[in-house]
Write a protein that holds these residues in place. Structure first.
Motif, PDB file in Angstrom:
ATOM      1  N   SER A  16      -6.003   1.558  -7.927  1.00 50.45           N
ATOM      2  CA  SER A  16      -6.312   2.408  -7.089  1.00 50.45           C
ATOM      3  C   SER A  16      -7.025   2.067  -6.105  1.00 50.45           C
ATOM      4  O   SER A  16      -7.688   1.177  -5.843  1.00 50.45           O
ATOM      5  CB  SER A  16      -7.446   3.787  -7.575  1.00 50.45           C
ATOM      6  OG  SER A  16      -8.792   2.811  -7.952  1.00 50.45           O
ATOM      7  N   LYS A  17      -6.989   2.393  -4.459  1.00 49.88           N
ATOM      8  CA  LYS A  17      -8.058   1.733  -3.538  1.00 49.88           C
ATOM      9  C   LYS A  17      -8.831   1.127  -3.537  1.00 49.88           C
ATOM     10  O   LYS A  17      -8.986   0.023  -3.518  1.00 49.88           O
ATOM     11  CB  LYS A  17      -6.599   1.708  -3.036  1.00 49.88           C
ATOM     12  CG  LYS A  17      -6.667   1.579  -1.013  1.00 49.88           C
ATOM     13  CD  LYS A  17      -6.810   2.168   0.146  1.00 49.88           C
ATOM     14  CE  LYS A  17      -7.239   1.764   1.518  1.00 49.88           C
ATOM     15  NZ  LYS A  17      -6.354   1.607   2.680  1.00 49.88           N
ATOM     16  N   GLU A  18      -9.174   2.388  -4.787  1.00 52.29           N
ATOM     17  CA  GLU A  18     -11.229   1.554  -4.701  1.00 52.29           C
ATOM     18  C   GLU A  18     -11.227   0.491  -5.625  1.00 52.29           C
ATOM     19  O   GLU A  18     -11.787  -0.208  -5.414  1.00 52.29           O
ATOM     20  CB  GLU A  18     -11.960   3.076  -4.924  1.00 52.29           C
ATOM     21  CG  GLU A  18     -11.739   4.145  -4.016  1.00 52.29           C
ATOM     22  CD  GLU A  18     -10.353   5.072  -3.652  1.00 52.29           C
ATOM     23  OE1 GLU A  18      -9.176   4.835  -4.588  1.00 52.29           O
ATOM     24  OE2 GLU A  18     -10.221   5.545  -2.506  1.00 52.29           O
ATOM     25  N   ILE A  66      -2.553   0.522  -4.828  1.00 50.96           N
ATOM     26  CA  ILE A  66      -1.827  -0.973  -4.072  1.00 50.96           C
ATOM     27  C   ILE A  66      -0.990  -1.197  -5.342  1.00 50.96           C
ATOM     28  O   ILE A  66      -1.628  -0.633  -6.044  1.00 50.96           O
ATOM     29  CB  ILE A  66      -3.182  -1.745  -4.102  1.00 50.96           C
ATOM     30  CG1 ILE A  66      -4.445  -1.232  -3.034  1.00 50.96           C
ATOM     31  CG2 ILE A  66      -2.853  -3.420  -3.597  1.00 50.96           C
ATOM     32  CD1 ILE A  66      -4.146  -1.122  -1.525  1.00 50.96           C
ATOM     33  N   ASP A 112      -4.600   6.754  -2.888  1.00 48.69           N
ATOM     34  CA  ASP A 112      -3.746   5.713  -1.754  1.00 48.69           C
ATOM     35  C   ASP A 112      -4.182   4.664  -2.725  1.00 48.69           C
ATOM     36  O   ASP A 112      -5.213   5.125  -3.760  1.00 48.69           O
ATOM     37  CB  ASP A 112      -5.248   5.238  -1.266  1.00 48.69           C
ATOM     38  CG  ASP A 112      -4.956   6.277   0.139  1.00 48.69           C
ATOM     39  OD1 ASP A 112      -3.755   6.732   0.472  1.00 48.69           O
ATOM     40  OD2 ASP A 112      -6.216   6.568   1.376  1.00 48.69           O
ATOM     41  N   TRP A 128      -9.248  -1.722  -6.198  1.00 49.70           N
ATOM     42  CA  TRP A 128      -8.660  -3.039  -5.668  1.00 49.70           C
ATOM     43  C   TRP A 128      -9.288  -2.977  -4.583  1.00 49.70           C
ATOM     44  O   TRP A 128     -10.327  -4.315  -4.842  1.00 49.70           O
ATOM     45  CB  TRP A 128      -7.139  -2.964  -4.983  1.00 49.70           C
ATOM     46  CG  TRP A 128      -6.441  -3.991  -4.597  1.00 49.70           C
ATOM     47  CD1 TRP A 128      -7.129  -4.356  -3.145  1.00 49.70           C
ATOM     48  CD2 TRP A 128      -6.326  -5.555  -4.927  1.00 49.70           C
ATOM     49  NE1 TRP A 128      -6.798  -5.934  -2.596  1.00 49.70           N
ATOM     50  CE2 TRP A 128      -5.972  -6.302  -3.592  1.00 49.70           C
ATOM     51  CE3 TRP A 128      -5.820  -5.453  -6.231  1.00 49.70           C
ATOM     52  CZ2 TRP A 128      -5.187  -6.923  -4.548  1.00 49.70           C
ATOM     53  CZ3 TRP A 128      -4.723  -6.367  -6.503  1.00 49.70           C
ATOM     54  CH2 TRP A 128      -4.835  -6.834  -5.592  1.00 49.70           C
ATOM     55  N   LYS A 129     -10.144  -2.513  -3.824  1.00 52.64           N
ATOM     56  CA  LYS A 129     -11.095  -2.442  -3.167  1.00 52.64           C
ATOM     57  C   LYS A 129     -12.640  -3.371  -3.650  1.00 52.64           C
ATOM     58  O   LYS A 129     -13.190  -4.369  -3.368  1.00 52.64           O
ATOM     59  CB  LYS A 129     -11.791  -1.824  -2.235  1.00 52.64           C
ATOM     60  CG  LYS A 129     -10.935  -1.982  -0.828  1.00 52.64           C
ATOM     61  CD  LYS A 129     -11.488  -0.539  -0.397  1.00 52.64           C
ATOM     62  CE  LYS A 129     -10.498   0.170   1.365  1.00 52.64           C
ATOM     63  NZ  LYS A 129     -11.646   0.837   2.267  1.00 52.64           N
ATOM     64  N   SER A 175       0.950   5.286  -1.975  1.00 56.14           N
ATOM     65  CA  SER A 175       0.103   6.577  -2.370  1.00 56.14           C
ATOM     66  C   SER A 175       0.615   7.352  -3.190  1.00 56.14           C
ATOM     67  O   SER A 175       2.043   7.041  -4.081  1.00 56.14           O
ATOM     68  CB  SER A 175      -0.451   6.924  -1.356  1.00 56.14           C
ATOM     69  OG  SER A 175       0.978   8.422  -0.612  1.00 56.14           O
ATOM     70  N   GLN A 191       0.337  -1.082  -0.153  1.00 57.91           N
ATOM     71  CA  GLN A 191      -0.005  -0.163   0.112  1.00 57.91           C
ATOM     72  C   GLN A 191       1.046   0.817  -0.212  1.00 57.91           C
ATOM     73  O   GLN A 191       1.756   1.125   0.560  1.00 57.91           O
ATOM     74  CB  GLN A 191      -0.629   0.101   1.064  1.00 57.91           C
ATOM     75  CG  GLN A 191      -2.002  -0.967   1.319  1.00 57.91           C
ATOM     76  CD  GLN A 191      -2.659  -0.834   2.508  1.00 57.91           C
ATOM     77  OE1 GLN A 191      -3.471   0.178   2.299  1.00 57.91           O
ATOM     78  NE2 GLN A 191      -3.797  -2.227   2.928  1.00 57.91           N
TER      79      GLN A 191
END
Length: 147
Positions: free
Chosen positions: A117-119, A105, A103, A121-122, A9, A7
């Motif tokens: 993007s973290k979003e 990954i 953020d 990936w989630k 940014s 993780q």
């Protein structure tokens, strides 16, 4: 070989830190391009050249779909230098494509690196298990692909 998940940014100058574990294999420069699933792929130079020579340049120029595929990869690619702090600059077009705002990954993918993007990936994660795939799906995939 790139393995693992990290993780981090992107900063205000559109720079991302390449995980220390991955930097040596990039040898100071790389190519970053659009990938599938709304993520980006970082290719070490030798892997990009291999991809180009073995996959893109052998596509039939007489086929319109093949020409579009070649254009897709070439037009979305950007050459990057890795600075002394281990950062690369991501072009705005690629940031927009991958939905990268802050953020992210970074995932090792054998001979390349994926940047999510973290979003996004989630969104790939199963909310019940917190994993990309449950055990049954992994077993089924292993059987399907001859593991």
């Amino acid at each position: 070989m790139f393995v693992g998940k990290f993780q981090n940014s992107i900063d205000s100058k559109s720079r991302i830190i390449v995980p220390a574990k991955f930097r040596d294999e990039l040898d100071g420069s790389c190519v970053i391009a659009k990938s599938l699933d709304r993520c980006l792929t970082i290719y070490p130079r030798d892997q990009w050249e291999k991809f180009v020579s073995e996959k893109l340049e052998v596509l039939p120029t007489g086929n319109p779909q093949a020409r579009k595929l070649r254009r897709h990869f070439y037009s979305s690619a950007a050459e990057c230098d890795v600075d002394k702090q281990g950062r690369i600059t991501v072009p705005q077009e690629l940031k927009d494509y991958a939905g990268i705002e802050k953020d992210l990954i970074t995932v090792g993918s054998y001979n390349t690196i994926e940047v999510w993007s973290k979003e996004y990936w989630k969104a790939e994660i199963d909310p019940d298990t917190g994993e990309l795939m449950n055990a049954s799906d992994v077993a089924e995939g292993m059987e399907q692909y001859g593991f």
